[in-house]
Design an enzyme around this catalytic site. Sequence first.
Site, PDB file in Angstrom:
ATOM      1  N   ASN A 115       6.525   4.241 -19.558  1.00  0.00           N
ATOM      2  CA  ASN A 115       6.126   3.921 -20.917  1.00  0.00           C
ATOM      3  C   ASN A 115       6.790   2.666 -21.433  1.00  0.00           C
ATOM      4  O   ASN A 115       6.239   1.924 -22.218  1.00  0.00           O
ATOM      5  CB  ASN A 115       6.535   5.099 -21.819  1.00  0.00           C
ATOM      6  CG  ASN A 115       5.672   5.189 -23.050  1.00  0.00           C
ATOM      7  OD1 ASN A 115       4.620   4.565 -23.111  1.00  0.00           O
ATOM      8  ND2 ASN A 115       6.117   5.930 -24.037  1.00  0.00           N
ATOM      9  N   THR A 165      -3.877  -6.727  13.370  1.00  0.00           N
ATOM     10  CA  THR A 165      -4.924  -6.230  12.481  1.00  0.00           C
ATOM     11  C   THR A 165      -6.270  -6.724  12.999  1.00  0.00           C
ATOM     12  O   THR A 165      -6.419  -7.910  13.276  1.00  0.00           O
ATOM     13  CB  THR A 165      -4.699  -6.756  11.053  1.00  0.00           C
ATOM     14  OG1 THR A 165      -3.350  -6.501  10.686  1.00  0.00           O
ATOM     15  CG2 THR A 165      -5.622  -6.067  10.074  1.00  0.00           C
ATOM     16  N   LYS A 167      -9.734  -8.184  12.945  1.00  0.00           N
ATOM     17  CA  LYS A 167     -10.519  -9.041  12.058  1.00  0.00           C
ATOM     18  C   LYS A 167     -11.873  -9.300  12.716  1.00  0.00           C
ATOM     19  O   LYS A 167     -11.963  -9.221  13.924  1.00  0.00           O
ATOM     20  CB  LYS A 167      -9.802 -10.377  11.838  1.00  0.00           C
ATOM     21  CG  LYS A 167      -8.336 -10.265  11.436  1.00  0.00           C
ATOM     22  CD  LYS A 167      -8.177 -10.009   9.969  1.00  0.00           C
ATOM     23  CE  LYS A 167      -6.702  -9.924   9.575  1.00  0.00           C
ATOM     24  NZ  LYS A 167      -6.507  -9.539   8.183  1.00  0.00           N
ATOM     25  N   LYS A 169     -12.080  -8.231   8.897  1.00  0.00           N
ATOM     26  CA  LYS A 169     -11.653  -6.919   8.415  1.00  0.00           C
ATOM     27  C   LYS A 169     -12.837  -6.051   7.985  1.00  0.00           C
ATOM     28  O   LYS A 169     -12.764  -4.841   8.074  1.00  0.00           O
ATOM     29  CB  LYS A 169     -10.633  -7.063   7.294  1.00  0.00           C
ATOM     30  CG  LYS A 169     -11.056  -7.917   6.109  1.00  0.00           C
ATOM     31  CD  LYS A 169     -10.075  -7.741   4.961  1.00  0.00           C
ATOM     32  CE  LYS A 169      -8.961  -8.762   4.979  1.00  0.00           C
ATOM     33  NZ  LYS A 169      -8.131  -8.677   3.772  1.00  0.00           N
ATOM     34  N   ASP A 195      -7.574  -2.727   8.802  1.00  0.00           N
ATOM     35  CA  ASP A 195      -7.168  -3.442   7.601  1.00  0.00           C
ATOM     36  C   ASP A 195      -7.050  -2.457   6.443  1.00  0.00           C
ATOM     37  O   ASP A 195      -7.652  -1.380   6.473  1.00  0.00           O
ATOM     38  CB  ASP A 195      -8.171  -4.548   7.266  1.00  0.00           C
ATOM     39  CG  ASP A 195      -7.475  -5.698   6.579  1.00  0.00           C
ATOM     40  OD1 ASP A 195      -7.299  -5.608   5.357  1.00  0.00           O
ATOM     41  OD2 ASP A 195      -7.074  -6.659   7.254  1.00  0.00           O
ATOM     42  N   HIS A 286       0.665   0.711   4.310  1.00  0.00           N
ATOM     43  CA  HIS A 286       0.351  -0.628   3.824  1.00  0.00           C
ATOM     44  C   HIS A 286       0.619  -0.687   2.324  1.00  0.00           C
ATOM     45  O   HIS A 286       0.414   0.290   1.625  1.00  0.00           O
ATOM     46  CB  HIS A 286      -1.117  -0.975   4.118  1.00  0.00           C
ATOM     47  CG  HIS A 286      -1.406  -2.432   3.902  1.00  0.00           C
ATOM     48  ND1 HIS A 286      -1.604  -2.958   2.645  1.00  0.00           N
ATOM     49  CD2 HIS A 286      -1.501  -3.474   4.762  1.00  0.00           C
ATOM     50  CE1 HIS A 286      -1.810  -4.272   2.762  1.00  0.00           C
ATOM     51  NE2 HIS A 286      -1.755  -4.606   4.026  1.00  0.00           N
ATOM     52  N   ARG A 287       1.076  -1.860   1.849  1.00  0.00           N
ATOM     53  CA  ARG A 287       1.505  -1.964   0.452  1.00  0.00           C
ATOM     54  C   ARG A 287       0.485  -2.699  -0.421  1.00  0.00           C
ATOM     55  O   ARG A 287       0.856  -3.386  -1.373  1.00  0.00           O
ATOM     56  CB  ARG A 287       2.869  -2.654   0.388  1.00  0.00           C
ATOM     57  CG  ARG A 287       2.893  -4.060   0.982  1.00  0.00           C
ATOM     58  CD  ARG A 287       4.270  -4.706   0.851  1.00  0.00           C
ATOM     59  NE  ARG A 287       4.248  -6.093   1.333  1.00  0.00           N
ATOM     60  CZ  ARG A 287       5.191  -6.989   1.047  1.00  0.00           C
ATOM     61  NH1 ARG A 287       6.223  -6.649   0.307  1.00  0.00           N
ATOM     62  NH2 ARG A 287       5.117  -8.218   1.507  1.00  0.00           N
ATOM     63  N   SER A 371       3.901  -9.210   8.753  1.00  0.00           N
ATOM     64  CA  SER A 371       2.478  -9.416   8.970  1.00  0.00           C
ATOM     65  C   SER A 371       1.979 -10.460   7.982  1.00  0.00           C
ATOM     66  O   SER A 371       2.396 -10.467   6.834  1.00  0.00           O
ATOM     67  CB  SER A 371       1.745  -8.079   8.765  1.00  0.00           C
ATOM     68  OG  SER A 371       0.360  -8.250   8.848  1.00  0.00           O
TER      69      SER A 371
END
EC number: 4.1.1.39
Length: 467
Positions: A115, A165, A167, A169, A195, A286-287, A371
């Site tokens: 908050n 990764t 591709k 993707k 991905d 993954h972020r 990465s």
Amino acid sequence: ASVGFKAGVKDYRLTYYTPEYQTKDTDILAAFRVTPQPGVPPEEAGAAVAAESSTGTWTTVWTDGLTSLDRYKGRCYDIEPVPGEETQFIAYVAYPLDLFEEGSVTNLFTSIVGNVFGFKALRALRLEDLRIPPAYSKTFQGPPHGIQVERDKLNKYGRPLLGCTIKPKLGLSAKNYGRAVYECLRGGLDFTKDDENVNSQPFMRWRDRFVFCAEAIYKAQAETGEIKGHYLNATAGTCEEMMKRAVFARELGVPIIMHDYLTGGFTANTSLAHYCRDNGLLLHIHRAMHAVIDRQRIHGMHFRVLAKALRMSGGDHIHAGTVVGKLEGERDVTLGFVDLLRDDFIEKDRSRGIYFTQDWVSMPGVLPVASGGIHVWHMPALTEIFGDDSVLQFGGGTLGHPWGNAPGAVANRVALEACVQARNEGRDLAREGNEVIREASKWSPELAAACEVWKEIKFEFEAIDVL
């Protein structure tokens, strides 16, 4: 006593600014970078943060008398200036353990950052670090397996792990996607990766992808004699659908699945991490969306907080920037949160952005994943910076090889093995890295071709987030 009950708005600092407070071993400690509105004194702003993220409200309420505020309130116990920034300061806040539900990152964040970030008395607010006491961290399962168990499961020791990764993707059919997975694994990578935005789209439904990727894994394993994996992204629109995908991955017998923990949410992530431990699946995290939260210097939350939260919620790998590629990350700061992910005990070190000493008391560690925009010429630097306990992921740096995917994988594996060998022989990768790669490319035409393609590419911009 009657002073407290006068009607109207009261100063927070009367109750919530307590410089004499001695922090307890069970307190959760937070370091906030506060930018108050003009005219608001630091003590008042720091106290306001402590109040609004714990027990406070804007006025005196009668029900305060029914509880012990001294036991439950957050306290701003220290304020320090930020060198070079006149309008900012760091406010340290201590929260009693009982304010938080056990084993819930969701509740922790709802309280501490839920908050207060829209608060009018502040121009901006950033959570720089959290100290999680053992009394709280012990209520979490943490990573499903951790670094050592993962190495044992994969039978891979003494070097970083290699990934890629797939591709493009979005847009490949499941069959062609599986073919690319096979070629990369066959060439020498340990892992390939969905991905983050590959979920279940019209051109490739999740079940078809899972089946073709599993086929690719087993074929590559049989031909190389090495254990292989593909991060099957189980992220979905509902928790039930996510679990269904995880269950199907387990039925296929694959070693690892994947989740986007910020877009998927901490509640979903923690459920998935529990399932992964119970069923022997590794969990790659993954972020996606992190930069929305962590990129601004003065507002939001530093990634080291999101990294600590992930270690509690659970994941075996997490993306952590590269220091050298296309996504930003300052070296010391990046290594600071990399240590927070991997190590058991991390000393306070402000030069690396670590505001508190953190003791994880044997909670498993998380492998950092480098990465984004990296290629063979970066290999010596990556080996040097991240060390053995990391995953190095080359997407375009594998699939962009002029001869195809498998040769791209070969080039990366040869470069990695050369760097590890050179390091083990005592050579200085920081100084001799280019030479190590050049020597290795004499014996590997695939590496030589990769060296030629990427010899000049750099992503050079000043980092936004500096200490």
